[in-house]
Design a protein around this motif. Structure first.
Motif, mmCIF file in Angstrom:
data_model
loop_
_atom_site.group_PDB
_atom_site.id
_atom_site.type_symbol
_atom_site.label_atom_id
_atom_site.label_comp_id
_atom_site.label_asym_id
_atom_site.label_seq_id
_atom_site.Cartn_x
_atom_site.Cartn_y
_atom_site.Cartn_z
ATOM 1 N N VAL A 180 11.497 -8.309 -7.626
ATOM 2 C CA VAL A 180 11.771 -6.918 -7.994
ATOM 3 C C VAL A 180 10.560 -6.068 -7.613
ATOM 4 C CG1 VAL A 180 12.190 -5.306 -9.892
ATOM 5 C CG2 VAL A 180 13.316 -7.541 -9.882
ATOM 6 N N LEU A 181 10.814 -4.961 -6.941
ATOM 7 C CA LEU A 181 9.763 -4.033 -6.535
ATOM 8 C C LEU A 181 9.909 -2.737 -7.324
ATOM 9 C CD1 LEU A 181 10.153 -4.436 -2.653
ATOM 10 C CD2 LEU A 181 8.886 -5.910 -4.237
ATOM 11 N N LEU A 182 8.802 -2.235 -7.858
ATOM 12 C CA LEU A 182 8.807 -1.019 -8.676
ATOM 13 C C LEU A 182 7.910 0.033 -8.037
ATOM 14 C CD1 LEU A 182 8.414 -2.777 -12.145
ATOM 15 C CD2 LEU A 182 10.521 -1.825 -11.198
ATOM 16 N N GLN A 222 1.281 -4.155 -11.516
ATOM 17 C CA GLN A 222 2.499 -3.837 -12.279
ATOM 18 C C GLN A 222 3.662 -3.359 -11.404
ATOM 19 O OE1 GLN A 222 2.899 -4.312 -15.620
ATOM 20 N NE2 GLN A 222 0.806 -5.023 -15.903
ATOM 21 N N ALA A 223 3.514 -3.456 -10.065
ATOM 22 C CA ALA A 223 4.525 -2.891 -9.171
ATOM 23 C C ALA A 223 5.601 -3.886 -8.746
ATOM 24 C CB ALA A 223 3.852 -2.301 -7.927
ATOM 25 N N VAL A 253 13.948 -1.512 -7.588
ATOM 26 C CA VAL A 253 14.570 -0.965 -8.795
ATOM 27 C C VAL A 253 13.912 0.375 -9.092
ATOM 28 C CG1 VAL A 253 14.991 -1.291 -11.254
ATOM 29 C CG2 VAL A 253 15.164 -3.240 -9.695
ATOM 30 N N GLU A 254 14.736 1.404 -9.173
ATOM 31 C CA GLU A 254 14.258 2.771 -9.394
ATOM 32 C C GLU A 254 14.769 3.291 -10.725
ATOM 33 O OE1 GLU A 254 14.060 4.253 -4.774
ATOM 34 O OE2 GLU A 254 16.014 4.237 -5.767
ATOM 35 N N PRO A 255 14.102 4.273 -11.312
ATOM 36 C CA PRO A 255 14.528 4.788 -12.616
ATOM 37 C C PRO A 255 15.967 5.304 -12.586
ATOM 38 C CG PRO A 255 12.351 5.615 -12.034
ATOM 39 C CD PRO A 255 12.891 4.941 -10.812
ATOM 40 N N ARG A 285 18.380 -1.317 -4.943
ATOM 41 C CA ARG A 285 18.769 -1.467 -3.541
ATOM 42 C C ARG A 285 17.918 -2.584 -2.941
ATOM 43 N NH1 ARG A 285 14.752 0.446 -0.249
ATOM 44 N NH2 ARG A 285 13.370 2.069 -1.093
ATOM 45 N N LEU A 286 18.375 -3.149 -1.857
ATOM 46 C CA LEU A 286 17.565 -4.143 -1.157
ATOM 47 C C LEU A 286 16.458 -3.442 -0.385
ATOM 48 C CD1 LEU A 286 20.295 -6.564 0.249
ATOM 49 C CD2 LEU A 286 18.760 -6.950 -1.698
ATOM 50 N N ASP A 287 15.282 -4.076 -0.361
ATOM 51 C CA ASP A 287 14.174 -3.546 0.421
ATOM 52 C C ASP A 287 14.551 -3.551 1.897
ATOM 53 O OD1 ASP A 287 11.267 -2.773 0.627
ATOM 54 O OD2 ASP A 287 11.253 -4.588 1.858
ATOM 55 N N ARG A 288 13.970 -2.620 2.657
ATOM 56 C CA ARG A 288 14.349 -2.494 4.063
ATOM 57 C C ARG A 288 13.615 -3.446 4.986
ATOM 58 N NH1 ARG A 288 16.037 2.799 2.462
ATOM 59 N NH2 ARG A 288 13.947 3.473 1.889
ATOM 60 N N HIS A 289 12.691 -4.237 4.470
ATOM 61 C CA HIS A 289 12.042 -5.226 5.327
ATOM 62 C C HIS A 289 13.051 -6.320 5.673
ATOM 63 C CE1 HIS A 289 9.463 -8.630 6.505
ATOM 64 N NE2 HIS A 289 8.576 -7.701 6.849
#
Length: 446
Positions: free
Chosen positions: A35-37, A313-314, A428-430, A441-445
């Motif tokens: 999960v990326l924040l 924390q990201a 994951v976005e607010p 959403r899936l990361d674009r990498h």
């Protein structure tokens, strides 16, 4: 059994509170995932900028892309106006595709390929050079393209004379003469220093300021220095870390495991942007003024290249429990992934902060200990050798969430061993409105 709770930013607490979302992602993605924040990354960048402003120093932040392959963080760097530190053609390509302008990149790493030097010159990137033969190749590349290459000369740290990074004093003198005679613009100096020693960084930075003055006397530009990264992260509370290090012993680990490489310092009283403040406030050896004053007086810009500290924390990593085996008063959990997705073993160590257990079904409370193994046939493939205390007995279908893994843990050692897929990265976005669930959403990498 000692525990080591991980610090949790508000965004992380909100994510854990959205437990059903994490379970749905586990089911839908069919395996472990990261999960990326974006919020904590933005906040960390703002904190570094405040440290420069408070000290009255011209500073520039370059995100060290090697710390995480995700596209998200390079995209946030582009939006925030940060630079990006890259060390390969692939990293440079991904950074440019994320929207970061070429002049906002710095190319580091040893003995860069001719192709990387070519693209760096064409894009106007700043190139950190730490060998005379590389400087010559860069000059020939720039001349062949009819361009001028932007250069930082990397200084060999006197305290680390066996480092493979950097030029010694004699090599620096030769490099300065060559910069004056070639298609090269010397913008300044840098260094690569292992560890987190704040006085050592301040001392060497003071030496680089002196080198800038010397280079200017030779007619060279020399108006910036880079102190690289090396800003620690505070993963755990100080009292928790002290208690853990005092109490832990081999009997707390599966099979009495010990670690010859020791452990990463998961608590640091001075971390992130506060470490930058401490460096700027330190008085370099042989000087009477703090580094910040030396930079201001010399008109020198300070470049920093944090990776782990910007990713504090990201992000986190999520595994599903797919097996529970009782053994000698504790459980051996098997999860749906590999320890190669948690890269602290790269350093012959272990990622120590406690994973958070999210039950898939209601469970009776009660303390329970378990170590965590991976879904491979290797005896040594353990995500967590330590017998972690959990609030209830883990069960198949539960999730284990390893917190604060964005900095180096997610993909430094990744491998599709056993044809297991690499864990995808999920942004994951607010929530767009109060009381709504977060969006993902899936990361674009790729």
């Amino acid at each position: 059994m000692p525990s080591l709770p991980a610090r949790q930013a508000p965004e992380v607490r909100d994510l854990l509170a959205a437990g059903p979302l994490l379970h749905e992602l586990s089911h839908g993605l069919g395996g472990p995932y990261h999960v990326l924040l974006p919020g904590p990354f933005d906040a960390n960048a703002a904190a570094f900028r405040r440290a420069f402003t408070e000290a009255g120093v011209n500073g520039r932040i370059y995100y060290a892309k090697k710390a995480n392959k995700a596209a998200l963080y390079a995209e946030r760097a582009a939006v925030l106006g940060l630079g990006v530190d890259v060390a390969s053609t692939g990293e440079l390509r991904e950074t440019l595709a994320a929207g970061v302008p070429g002049p906002d990149t710095v190319v580091t790493g040893p003995a860069k390929s001719d192709d990387l030097l070519r693209v760096a010159v064409l894009q106007g990137a700043l190139v950190a050079v730490d060998a005379l033969d590389e400087l010559d190749r860069l000059a020939r590349t720039a001349a062949g393209l009819g361009r001028t290459a932007r250069v930082l000369l990397r200084r060999l740290p006197p305290a680390q004379p066996h480092s493979r990074f950097g030029l010694d004093p004699a090599e620096l003198d030769t490099a300065l003469r060559r910069c004056a005679d070639a298609a090269l613009e010397l913008e300044g100096f840098g260094f690569h220093l292992s560890g987190y020693d704040i006085p050592a960084r301040a001392d060497l930075a003071g030496e680089l300021v002196r080198l800038c003055r010397h280079a200017r006397a030779l007619g060279l530009r020399a108006d910036r220095i880079s102190i690289g990264g090396g800003f620690p992260v505070d993963y755990a509370d100080g009292d928790d870390w002290r208690r853990f290090t005092e109490e832990q012993r081999p009997g707390h680990y599966h099979a009495g495991k010990t670690f010859s490489g020791g452990f990463y310092p998961y608590h640091s009283p001075v971390a992130g942007a506060d470490a930058l403040r401490a460096i700027l406030a330190a008085v370099p050896a042989g000087r009477t003024s703090p580094l910040a004053a030396l930079l201001r007086e010399a008109g020198v810009t300070l470049l920093v290249e944090p990776g782990r500290a910007l990713l504090d924390q990201a992000g986190c990593t999520v595994f599903r429990v797919q097996g529970v085996k009782e053994r000698d008063g504790y459980a051996i959990l098997t999860v749906d992934g590999s320890s190669l997705s948690l890269s602290e073993q790269w350093f012959e160590s272990e990622f120590l902060p406690d994973p958070v257990l999210l039950p898939g079904a209601p469970a009776a409370p009660g303390p329970y200990e378990a170590c965590v193994g991976a879904a491979t046939c290797l005896e040594s493939d353990m995500l967590t050798w330590r017998r972690v205390p959990f609030p209830h007995r883990p069960a198949v279908g539960d999730l284990l969430v390893y917190l604060n893994t964005a900095g180096y843990q997610m993909d430094s050692n990744e491998s599709p061993f056993h044809e297991l897929p690499l864990p995808p990265k999920v942004v994951v976005e607010p929530a767009p409105q109060p009381a709504a669930r977060p969006r993902w959403r899936l990361d674009r990498h790729p």
